[in-house]
Design an enzyme around this catalytic site. Sequence first.
Site, PDB file in Angstrom:
ATOM      1  N   SER A   1       0.410  -1.251  -0.179  1.00 41.89           N
ATOM      2  CA  SER A   1       0.091  -0.224   0.360  1.00 41.89           C
ATOM      3  C   SER A   1       1.125   1.590  -0.108  1.00 41.89           C
ATOM      4  O   SER A   1       0.109   2.159  -0.061  1.00 41.89           O
ATOM      5  CB  SER A   1      -1.080  -0.457   1.038  1.00 41.89           C
TER       6      SER A   1
ATOM      7  N   LYS B   1      -0.114   3.243  -3.017  1.00 44.87           N
ATOM      8  CA  LYS B   1      -0.620   4.523  -2.065  1.00 44.87           C
ATOM      9  C   LYS B   1      -0.123   6.580  -2.702  1.00 44.87           C
ATOM     10  O   LYS B   1      -1.277   7.006  -2.813  1.00 44.87           O
ATOM     11  CB  LYS B   1      -1.907   4.102  -1.248  1.00 44.87           C
TER      12      LYS B   1
ATOM     13  N   SER C   1      -6.166   2.175   4.827  1.00 44.45           N
ATOM     14  CA  SER C   1      -5.024   1.649   3.699  1.00 44.45           C
ATOM     15  C   SER C   1      -5.940   1.344   2.788  1.00 44.45           C
ATOM     16  O   SER C   1      -6.116  -0.088   2.574  1.00 44.45           O
ATOM     17  CB  SER C   1      -4.310   1.247   4.306  1.00 44.45           C
TER      18      SER C   1
END
Length: 380
Positions: free
Chosen positions: A61, A64, A121
């Site tokens: 993640s 992101k 997340s």
Amino acid sequence: MMLKKRIISFLLVLSVFAMIPIHAEAISDEEVKAPAAILMEASTGKVLYEKNPDEKRPAASITKVMTLLLVMEAVDSGTLSLDDTVTASAHAASMGGSDIWLKEGETMSVDDMLKATVIMSANDAAVALAEKVAGTEDDFVRRMNERAQQLGMTNTTFLNCNGLDEDGHLTTARDIAIMSAELIKHPKIFDYAQTWIDYVRDGKTQLVNTNKLLKTYQGITGLKTGTTGKAGSCISATAERSGLSLIAVVLGSENTADRFSTATALLDYGFANWAMADPVVPEIPEIPVTNAMVSSITAQADPAGQILIPKGREGDLVSEVRIAESLEAPVEKGQTVGKVVYTLDGETVCELQIRASEPTERMTFSSVFQILLWDLLSIS
């Protein structure tokens, strides 16, 4: 007499060592419980520690960070509003892993989707935001890769916007630090990254931040964690103390404890050994100008930003003004006429351009005649 001289010499050596700032030991690769890591100062991009910084790895993640960068750029440019409504597509709702269980057709504001993406997340919220910005996730991913190239992230290939494992979806510790430094140029991101608990769906869904350093580390400001089977446990941790902004990226740790302890060790090392100094801009003398209507012009140095230097050495910066002995007219306002060079132990650490404060024309027959005529009229 000889003994007395030796004692004096010994005391002098001690006094010298007493004036040297005590710094933390350099971090060894063995102490960094991850196969790849980097510590970077955010404003200058200077790397303070690195371990396999350009090794291509999945980063879960942490992906992101780029997704959030494009969203924040859209918000700051006015093409997207935090109050805009985002509708979850079937594709967004199909995401697995960490999510907020969006249903197809469910709507939330951009603000709430950002909360879910940063704090929780949420993979589904990240895809919903990507589709809001670019229409489809595929088009958004193309923008992610374009932005990565613009930032000099030469070892990164994005295949999705949330970081779920996918063959060929790779980046590096250095590239993550670069995009993290770009993201934190948007102060609004800290409203989400520094929030421990928040809610969406009118308080029905609780969001708890995945970055546990928010509870344990002084000066922590964010930024993003990530964990998958292929990527291991990862983090891009940002922190600031006394004007020093650091980014610690840790990739591939075996567990969350190692991820957080390594990020802590890197940040501790940075804050113990480095500081930002405010350089004094010296006075710039006037510069003679030949073949001009005036004999000299004034000049000034560009505004001085802060300089990254070893902690405790702030008073050891040496500045030197380097300007031309004379200039040839014409000279334009803003024209570079020299520079201020800051050095530490003989090594250049910063340069400021010196620019002309005013223009001056080249002397011509007509201009000289006009001056003479004016002088004659003044006498009479």
